[in-house]
Motif scaffolding. Structure first.
Motif, short mmCIF file in Angstrom:
data_model
loop_
_atom_site.label_atom_id
_atom_site.label_comp_id
_atom_site.label_asym_id
_atom_site.label_seq_id
_atom_site.Cartn_x
_atom_site.Cartn_y
_atom_site.Cartn_z
N LEU A 279 0.85 -1.14 -0.03
CA LEU A 279 -0.03 -0.16 -0.01
C LEU A 279 1.01 1.25 -0.01
CD1 LEU A 279 -2.95 -0.74 2.72
CD2 LEU A 279 -2.94 -0.34 0.32
N ASP A 280 0.77 2.04 -0.91
CA ASP A 280 1.43 3.45 -0.87
C ASP A 280 0.09 4.37 -1.37
OD1 ASP A 280 3.34 5.34 -0.88
OD2 ASP A 280 4.35 4.69 -2.84
N THR A 281 0.19 4.98 -2.40
CA THR A 281 -0.82 5.82 -2.91
C THR A 281 -2.02 4.86 -3.57
OG1 THR A 281 0.21 6.41 -4.94
CG2 THR A 281 0.34 7.81 -3.24
N THR A 282 -1.39 3.86 -4.09
CA THR A 282 -2.50 2.65 -4.56
C THR A 282 -1.94 1.52 -4.22
OG1 THR A 282 -1.01 2.55 -6.56
CG2 THR A 282 -2.71 3.89 -6.76
N GLU A 283 -2.98 0.55 -4.22
CA GLU A 283 -2.62 -0.93 -3.60
C GLU A 283 -1.80 -1.58 -4.87
OE1 GLU A 283 -5.17 -4.81 -2.28
OE2 GLU A 283 -5.70 -2.74 -2.00
N THR A 284 -0.87 -2.49 -4.62
CA THR A 284 -0.24 -3.14 -5.43
C THR A 284 -0.04 -4.85 -4.87
OG1 THR A 284 1.36 -1.29 -6.18
CG2 THR A 284 1.95 -3.77 -6.85
N THR A 285 -0.95 -5.56 -5.79
CA THR A 285 -1.02 -6.96 -5.26
C THR A 285 0.35 -7.83 -5.60
OG1 THR A 285 -3.45 -6.94 -5.46
CG2 THR A 285 -2.36 -9.01 -5.34
N TRP A 286 0.85 -8.47 -4.54
CA TRP A 286 1.90 -9.52 -5.12
C TRP A 286 1.54 -10.34 -6.04
CZ3 TRP A 286 3.82 -11.14 0.56
CH2 TRP A 286 4.24 -10.06 1.22
N LYS A 287 2.53 -10.61 -7.09
CA LYS A 287 2.39 -11.86 -8.06
C LYS A 287 2.27 -13.05 -7.17
CE LYS A 287 3.63 -9.35 -11.93
NZ LYS A 287 4.65 -9.40 -13.12
N LYS A 288 1.53 -14.06 -7.61
CA LYS A 288 1.49 -15.38 -6.82
C LYS A 288 2.73 -16.10 -7.39
CE LYS A 288 -3.35 -16.11 -6.28
NZ LYS A 288 -4.09 -15.10 -5.63
N THR A 289 3.25 -17.20 -6.54
CA THR A 289 4.16 -18.12 -6.53
C THR A 289 3.50 -19.44 -7.61
OG1 THR A 289 4.83 -17.58 -4.47
CG2 THR A 289 6.02 -19.47 -5.55
N LYS A 290 4.70 -19.58 -8.46
CA LYS A 290 3.77 -20.83 -9.25
C LYS A 290 4.14 -21.99 -8.61
CE LYS A 290 4.15 -18.12 -13.62
NZ LYS A 290 4.94 -18.01 -14.82
N LYS A 291 5.43 -22.19 -8.25
CA LYS A 291 6.06 -23.59 -8.05
C LYS A 291 5.47 -23.96 -6.56
CE LYS A 291 10.11 -22.82 -10.59
NZ LYS A 291 11.74 -22.79 -10.62
N ARG A 292 5.10 -23.15 -5.70
CA ARG A 292 5.01 -23.71 -4.42
C ARG A 292 3.63 -23.38 -3.60
NH1 ARG A 292 5.77 -22.25 0.55
NH2 ARG A 292 6.29 -20.08 0.19
N LYS A 293 3.00 -24.55 -3.03
CA LYS A 293 1.88 -24.25 -2.49
C LYS A 293 1.99 -23.38 -1.18
CE LYS A 293 -0.31 -28.15 -4.31
NZ LYS A 293 -1.02 -29.62 -4.19
N GLY A 294 0.87 -22.89 -0.71
CA GLY A 294 1.06 -22.20 0.42
C GLY A 294 1.21 -20.59 0.20
N SER A 295 1.26 -19.88 1.42
CA SER A 295 1.30 -18.54 1.38
C SER A 295 2.52 -18.02 0.75
CB SER A 295 1.35 -18.05 2.85
OG SER A 295 0.94 -16.61 2.74
N THR A 296 2.37 -16.99 -0.27
CA THR A 296 3.54 -16.34 -0.92
C THR A 296 4.45 -15.67 0.08
OG1 THR A 296 1.93 -15.62 -2.41
CG2 THR A 296 4.07 -14.48 -2.59
N LEU A 297 5.88 -16.02 0.11
CA LEU A 297 6.89 -15.54 0.83
C LEU A 297 6.95 -16.06 2.25
CD1 LEU A 297 7.65 -11.71 0.33
CD2 LEU A 297 8.81 -13.59 -0.70
N ILE A 298 5.94 -16.93 2.66
CA ILE A 298 6.18 -17.55 4.00
C ILE A 298 6.30 -18.99 3.58
CG2 ILE A 298 4.86 -17.89 5.91
CD1 ILE A 298 3.41 -15.49 5.78
N LYS A 299 7.58 -19.36 4.11
CA LYS A 299 7.75 -20.85 4.02
C LYS A 299 7.84 -21.33 5.43
CE LYS A 299 10.72 -24.10 1.73
NZ LYS A 299 11.85 -24.60 1.06
N SER A 300 8.91 -20.76 5.92
CA SER A 300 9.14 -20.94 7.63
C SER A 300 8.69 -19.84 8.69
CB SER A 300 10.78 -21.16 7.75
OG SER A 300 11.28 -19.88 7.77
N GLY A 301 8.33 -18.68 7.93
CA GLY A 301 8.13 -17.60 8.76
C GLY A 301 8.96 -16.85 9.26
N ARG A 302 10.07 -17.16 8.87
CA ARG A 302 11.55 -16.41 9.68
C ARG A 302 11.63 -14.95 9.11
NH1 ARG A 302 17.82 -17.28 7.88
NH2 ARG A 302 18.44 -15.74 9.29
N LEU A 303 11.14 -14.68 7.73
CA LEU A 303 11.36 -13.26 7.08
C LEU A 303 10.35 -12.32 8.01
CD1 LEU A 303 12.47 -11.10 5.21
CD2 LEU A 303 10.84 -12.19 3.72
#
Length: 177
Positions: free
Chosen positions: A44-68
């Motif tokens: 979210l900045d002045t407009t909302e930019t949705t993240w592109k989905k991950t093709k290879k992995r199931k589950g939430s985008t950018l969350i594998k272990s939750g470390r980040l």
């Protein structure tokens, strides 16, 4: 009519106290804003930019272990500023996007015996068969990985508006206390 110095002194002390806690509250708001990006999967900045989905992995985008996501925290809070950040080495490439090139060392390892299906390779047909167990020697390989930008931390007009609103409310509460 004399001004009420006690009242003025009380208001000044309240405003000073409010100003001293604003950076802490701002840091908490900024950390929560950045962690919320992982839930909403957008920027979210002045407009909302949705993240592109991950093709290879199931589950939430950018969350594998939750470390980040867990690593986003207050780095430093001063009298008139707050810095949030992360110490995860791959955070910058995910946040900014880009390509990483390099070489990596693959250690020697064992391969198990398995059945191989028939497949074509350069105008030849490889027959199905059994591959025996064997040891793969250590080797180096080159890699080139491209990461799509999925911004979750940084300057945002939406966050600035939230912080401005919080500051105004804190000052008003201090004056009218």
């Amino acid at each position: 009519m004399e001004p009420d110095y006690k009242e003025l002194s009380r208001i000044c002390a309240n405003v000073e106290r409010a100003i001293s806690i604003i950076p802490q509250k701002a840091a908490v708001i900024a950390v929560n804003f950045s962690k919320e990006r992982f839930v909403k999967k957008n920027w979210l900045d002045t407009t909302e930019t949705t993240w592109k989905k991950t093709k290879k992995r199931k589950g939430s985008t950018l969350i594998k272990s939750g470390r980040l996501k867990r690593s986003i925290r207050k780095v430093h809070v001063g009298a008139d500023y707050a810095i949030i950040g992360t110490d995860v080495p791959y955070a910058r490439i995910h946040n900014d996007g880009g390509t990483i090139e390099g070489t990596e060392q693959v250690r020697s390892h064992q391969r198990r015996a398995h059945k191989r299906k028939a497949y074509p390779r350069s105008n030849k047909r490889i027959k199905a068969g059994i591959v025996r167990a064997h040891t793969v020697k250590s080797y180096k390989r080159k890699f080139k990985r491209t990461f799509i930008q999925r911004k979750f931390i940084g300057q945002s007009q939406y966050l600035t508006d939230q912080l401005t609103n919080m500051i105004q409310i804190e000052i008003q509460k201090a004056v009218h206390k």
